[in-house]
Design an enzyme around this catalytic site. Sequence first.
Site, mmCIF file in Angstrom:
data_model
loop_
_atom_site.group_PDB
_atom_site.id
_atom_site.type_symbol
_atom_site.label_atom_id
_atom_site.label_comp_id
_atom_site.label_asym_id
_atom_site.label_seq_id
_atom_site.Cartn_x
_atom_site.Cartn_y
_atom_site.Cartn_z
ATOM 1 N N LYS A 169 8.028 61.976 -32.311
ATOM 2 C CA LYS A 169 6.792 60.978 -32.464
ATOM 3 C C LYS A 169 5.677 62.121 -32.982
ATOM 4 O O LYS A 169 5.834 62.545 -34.199
ATOM 5 C CB LYS A 169 6.389 60.554 -31.187
ATOM 6 N N TYR A 200 8.324 54.455 -20.769
ATOM 7 C CA TYR A 200 8.951 54.028 -21.704
ATOM 8 C C TYR A 200 10.476 53.342 -21.283
ATOM 9 O O TYR A 200 11.057 53.947 -20.642
ATOM 10 C CB TYR A 200 9.227 54.987 -22.903
HETATM 11 C C1 LIG Z 1 7.121 57.887 -24.154
HETATM 12 C C2 LIG Z 1 8.380 58.038 -24.672
HETATM 13 N N1 LIG Z 1 9.213 58.970 -24.341
HETATM 14 C C3 LIG Z 1 10.590 58.972 -24.615
HETATM 15 C C4 LIG Z 1 11.055 58.346 -25.864
HETATM 16 C C5 LIG Z 1 12.486 58.500 -26.274
HETATM 17 O O1 LIG Z 1 12.535 59.548 -27.392
HETATM 18 P P1 LIG Z 1 13.485 59.350 -28.649
HETATM 19 O O2 LIG Z 1 13.334 57.953 -29.329
HETATM 20 O O3 LIG Z 1 13.157 60.670 -29.266
HETATM 21 O O4 LIG Z 1 14.872 59.585 -27.801
HETATM 22 C C6 LIG Z 1 9.999 57.489 -26.474
HETATM 23 C C7 LIG Z 1 10.460 56.617 -27.499
HETATM 24 O O5 LIG Z 1 9.710 55.828 -28.322
HETATM 25 C C8 LIG Z 1 8.767 57.218 -26.009
HETATM 26 O O6 LIG Z 1 7.829 56.473 -26.698
#
Ligand SMILES: Cc1ncc(COP(=O)(O)O)c(C=O)c1O
Length: 383
Positions: A203, A107
């Site tokens: 998510k 990500y």
């Molecule tokens: C695989 C993954 N890890 C971490 C994150 C980051 O999470 P957050 O949006 O809760 O900060 C995301 C966000 O899309 C993600 O898809």
Amino acid sequence: MTEPTYPASVTLDPAWTPETVAVQAGRPARVPGAPMNAPVTLSSTYVQSASVEYGRDGNAGWGALEAALGALDGGHAVTFSSGLAAATAIADLVPTGGTVVLSTVTYFGVRVIFERLQAHGRLHLRMVAPDDTAAVLAAADGADMVWVESIANPLIVVSDVPAIAAGARERGALTVVDSTFATPLRQRPLELGADVVMHSATKFIGGHSDLLLGAAVCRDPAHAATLTVHRHDHGALPGGLEAFLALRGLRTLAVRLDRSEASAGELARRLTAHPGVSRVHYPGLPGDPQHERASRVLRDGVGSMLSFEVAGTVEQTEAFLARLRLVTNGTSLGGVESLIERRARYAGDASIVGPTLCRLSVGIENVEDLWADLHEALRGALG
Ligand SMILES: Cc1ncc(COP(=O)(O)O)c(C=O)c1O
């Protein structure tokens, strides 16, 4: 009438399956008068005491959520205000001047955190393809941390977590697995040898696109203690209401995931045969290069995230997205509603995905309604 008192936590039976643990963990003990759900505490300060004095010290709602996430992943959970806040805290486990092996398919928000730390001279990065286990392990020589995603965003690449964790351990490096796409119901990385699991509970765990929250679940209580200090000192705290909503979301994770995953499999099959689609990335498909590994390292399914490449131009892909009436063209994932977006619109992803790649987070709507929407929009945009 006096307030009923009750022990803080229900007792979990070690024989229960994760689906049952997700429903039961983090509830007050079942004694007469106890509520079914942990109370929501909305207070920034407390009557002075030796333990909790201020909102940064703790919150009963975090405790309930952490008990549940810890029980599911088999470790010590610490929750944060978002997935990225959890990632920032985990990066603190790398010693100054240390080396992190980072997957090229990560990500991009997480990649930005590590690239910035590298730019500031805090640590060194070695970038490797997550599906090349030998390359990951070669890079782990002399490294302090290996960071992979169980199912990687946005190319749906599956890492061989057991092999990576074992090899990293031999080399003295910690393995961190971002398991946001897999959730504790499709992979439990600590059982596979990893040291820390990260979740964006924003998510699938939250599941309703109504909160931001992150979690780190650690094998070693000392790591959890370090992360707790980081949370306190940096202030990336989950809100009391968000913690309650994330725990409520967790209760229905199994049914949401089963349903959206079944639909994702069906949509992936139909998209593969569609003339408007040149490639589908979904490890549930027998022909997918990730299929064998996914059946080995994931359990009970491969999740409900898929990506596909539209057989057309960027303009036609945008026209397809604009024609959708049910699936929403928007970012994020893991909610009950289906979301899609063209990932190359982000500079952070443009270097690793094709220009027409669309990432689809399949929700729990009826699969025939979803298919009709996708099919009609593809036909309308591509002729
Ligand atoms: C695989 C993954 N890890 C971490 C994150 C980051 O999470 P957050 O949006 O809760 O900060 C995301 C966000 O899309 C993600 O898809």
